[in-house]
Write an enzyme that holds these catalytic residues in place. Structure first.
Site, PDB file in Angstrom:
ATOM      1  N   ASN A 195      -0.205   5.500   9.041  1.00 44.16           N
ATOM      2  CA  ASN A 195       0.777   6.537   8.723  1.00 44.16           C
ATOM      3  C   ASN A 195       0.023   7.826   8.435  1.00 44.16           C
ATOM      4  O   ASN A 195      -1.217   7.844   8.391  1.00 44.16           O
ATOM      5  CB  ASN A 195       1.688   6.113   7.571  1.00 44.16           C
ATOM      6  N   LEU A 196       0.735   8.906   8.221  1.00 42.81           N
ATOM      7  CA  LEU A 196       0.081  10.214   8.098  1.00 42.81           C
ATOM      8  C   LEU A 196      -0.875  10.265   6.912  1.00 42.81           C
ATOM      9  O   LEU A 196      -1.980  10.810   7.021  1.00 42.81           O
ATOM     10  CB  LEU A 196       1.131  11.320   7.979  1.00 42.81           C
ATOM     11  N   SER A 197      -0.474   9.700   5.775  1.00 41.84           N
ATOM     12  CA  SER A 197      -1.348   9.748   4.603  1.00 41.84           C
ATOM     13  C   SER A 197      -2.612   8.924   4.834  1.00 41.84           C
ATOM     14  O   SER A 197      -3.712   9.327   4.415  1.00 41.84           O
ATOM     15  CB  SER A 197      -0.606   9.260   3.360  1.00 41.84           C
ATOM     16  N   GLU A 198      -2.472   7.768   5.502  1.00 44.64           N
ATOM     17  CA  GLU A 198      -3.653   6.954   5.822  1.00 44.64           C
ATOM     18  C   GLU A 198      -4.560   7.687   6.803  1.00 44.64           C
ATOM     19  O   GLU A 198      -5.793   7.656   6.671  1.00 44.64           O
ATOM     20  CB  GLU A 198      -3.212   5.614   6.416  1.00 44.64           C
ATOM     21  N   ASP A 264       5.606  -2.421   9.431  1.00 40.49           N
ATOM     22  CA  ASP A 264       5.601  -3.759  10.030  1.00 40.49           C
ATOM     23  C   ASP A 264       6.501  -3.805  11.257  1.00 40.49           C
ATOM     24  O   ASP A 264       6.173  -4.432  12.266  1.00 40.49           O
ATOM     25  CB  ASP A 264       6.083  -4.796   9.012  1.00 40.49           C
TER      26      ASP A 264
END
Length: 477
Positions: A195-198, A264
């Site tokens: 995701n964007l934060s990761e 998921d």
């Protein structure tokens, strides 16, 4: 638009990763505890759902694909609950039991659609012998079209690099939902789905789409990925591949109730679509549509083929449109958890006219969701005669599902929908015409459940029978 879904039934996918059990305790809150300044929840409903890698496997199975799950569990009630629940939804489990560890369990307490607290029961599986996991992967490589590695940093993927090499050597694409900032451990993966934060935790804060593309392409080169899919919440998804233009896909979510497990769903749909023989771009298209559906549900959830088809036809929400009876019950259960009032009506709806449209619009105003139960073709013939219906069931349901006032459409084969209504138990049962409430099929069951039954008037002068007679009369001239 006619959408052709992937041939999921021919897709085989193995999921390896951190398996966990999600427990949900629901109940009303009406007072503060005298022991501490915290709300008191009177628990009246308990649910258990597979989470983590198990939720990925469920998402794959819900599409009709062949889903296999490998992970580490304890020898306890949680492991047994996982095995039973997953077997019930056609996930083939091959767990490695670790007697010294408990099965990872997450307990969430919810009241009035709000999560009050989460309690985690876990002990990391780091240090557990990975050889049994490798053996299971090797045994499956000849019969799967994709391998998903679902990483929640709980230890099941401590040997992730060896797993990647096993699959790539066999020519099987490897899809990884990453955890943490060490992307080196995922070197050589076919597709990473942060995701964007990761993504920004590894690549740095990005101020524009251009920076996302530039830094994403650098990650692909640095770690030898074949592709990178950055999921960006309300901004959709961005697919990056060497030598190809970036593919930006806007979100299809209409309402966001809960993002639990959305990642998921994305990787599950991606894997099943690739394993069915579709391209990566097509897989991302379907995964984006599925994400728009699942965030409209409460808790970890899955997406059915009908929900996915409805979504890509522009009906992305909590399974809106034409549904099976089982899917309807699941959608109604989710609606109730959101505190929504469910209204239900039924009929043949053969030639849809202004009277029908007005009636359904008025019925919808009485609640938050409207179910329309439709007589099957055989049921209609018994009720209306051999010349009916004019329009077959599939066409009648599609037309009804396209109405803004209608949320869910389901069919029934009996002469009346009494059994169906008894299974759904709407908050409000509505029927048009000059019936008395007690004459309406399903009224007794709805009343017994604390629901209401109401008769609405049809618009004068509108009748399918009259329309048919007029057509016949005009054709005789």
């Amino acid at each position: 638009m006619k959408v052709t879904l992937p041939e999921f039934e021919r897709a085989g996918v193995m999921v390896v990763g951190d398996v966990m059990l999600d427990r949900y305790w629901y109940g009303p809150t009406s007072r503060i505890s005298p022991e501490a300044p915290v709300p008191v929840v009177k628990v009246d409903t308990i649910e258990e759902r597979p989470g983590g890698a198990a939720n990925v496997a469920m998402n794959i199975a819900s599409l009709g694909a062949n889903s296999r799950l490998v992970g580490l569990t304890g020898i306890d009630d949680a492991a047994r609950a996982l095995s039973k629940t997953l077997a019930d939804v056609n996930v083939k489990c091959d767990f490695v039991s670790v007697p010294t560890h408990p099965t990872i369990t997450k307990l969430r307490v919810l009241s009035r659609n709000q999560q009050l607290i989460r309690l985690d029961f876990e002990e990391g599986f780091e240090g557990v012998d990975p050889l049994p996991l490798h053996e299971r992967i090797n045994q499956a490589l000849g019969s799967i079209g994709a391998l998903v590695l679902s990483d929640y940093a709980k230890g099941a993927l401590a040997s992730v690099q060896q797993m990647i090499q096993l699959a790539r050597k066999a020519g099987v694409p490897v899809l990884i939902d990453p955890k943490g900032t060490d992307f080196e451990r995922y070197r050589g993966a076919t597709l990473l789905t942060p995701n964007l934060s990761e993504f920004e935790a590894v690549a740095g804060k990005c101020k524009s789409e251009e920076e996302i593309v530039e830094r994403g392409m650098k990650l692909i080169a640095d770690f030898e990925f074949s592709a990178l899919l950055v999921t960006r919440s309300e901004q959709g998804m961005t697919l990056l591949q060497p030598g190809k233009a970036p593919l930006h896909m806007p979100t299809q979510a209409q309402e966001v109730y809960d993002v639990t497990g959305a990642g998921d769903t994305v990787i599950g749909v991606l894997a099943a679509t690739l394993a069915a023989g579709n391209s990566l771009e097509e897989a991302c298209y379907f995964a984006n549509a599925a994400a728009g559906v699942v965030v409209g549900k409460l808790g970890t959830s899955t997406v059915s083929p009908i929900e996915l088809e409805n979504a890509v036809r522009g009906r992305a929400d909590t399974g809106f449109g034409v549904m099976t009876e089982a899917e309807l019950k699941q959608a109604v259960a989710s609606a109730r958890k959101r505190g929504e009032k469910v209204v239900m009506t039924n009929g043949v709806f053969d030639i849809l006219h202004a009277g029908h449209v007005s009636y359904l619009a008025n019925a919808r105003k009485l609640g938050d969701r409207l179910i329309v139960a439709v007589n099957s073709d055989a049921s209609t013939k018994r009720l209306k005669g051999e010349t009916r219906p004019v329009n077959p069931l599939e066409q009648r349901m599609i037309v009804l599902g396209a109405l803004e006032s209608v949320d869910w459409v389901v069919s029934f084969d009996e002469d009346t929908p009494q059994r169906l209504i008894a299974g759904v138990l709407p908050d409000l049962l509505v029927k048009g015409g000059d019936y008395k409430p007690e004459e309406i099929a399903g009224s007794e069951e709805v009343w017994a459940n604390g629901g209401e039954v109401l008769v609405l008037n049809f618009e004068d002068g509108c009748s399918t029978t009259n329309i048919i007679k007029k057509i016949q009369k005009d054709s005789d001239k």
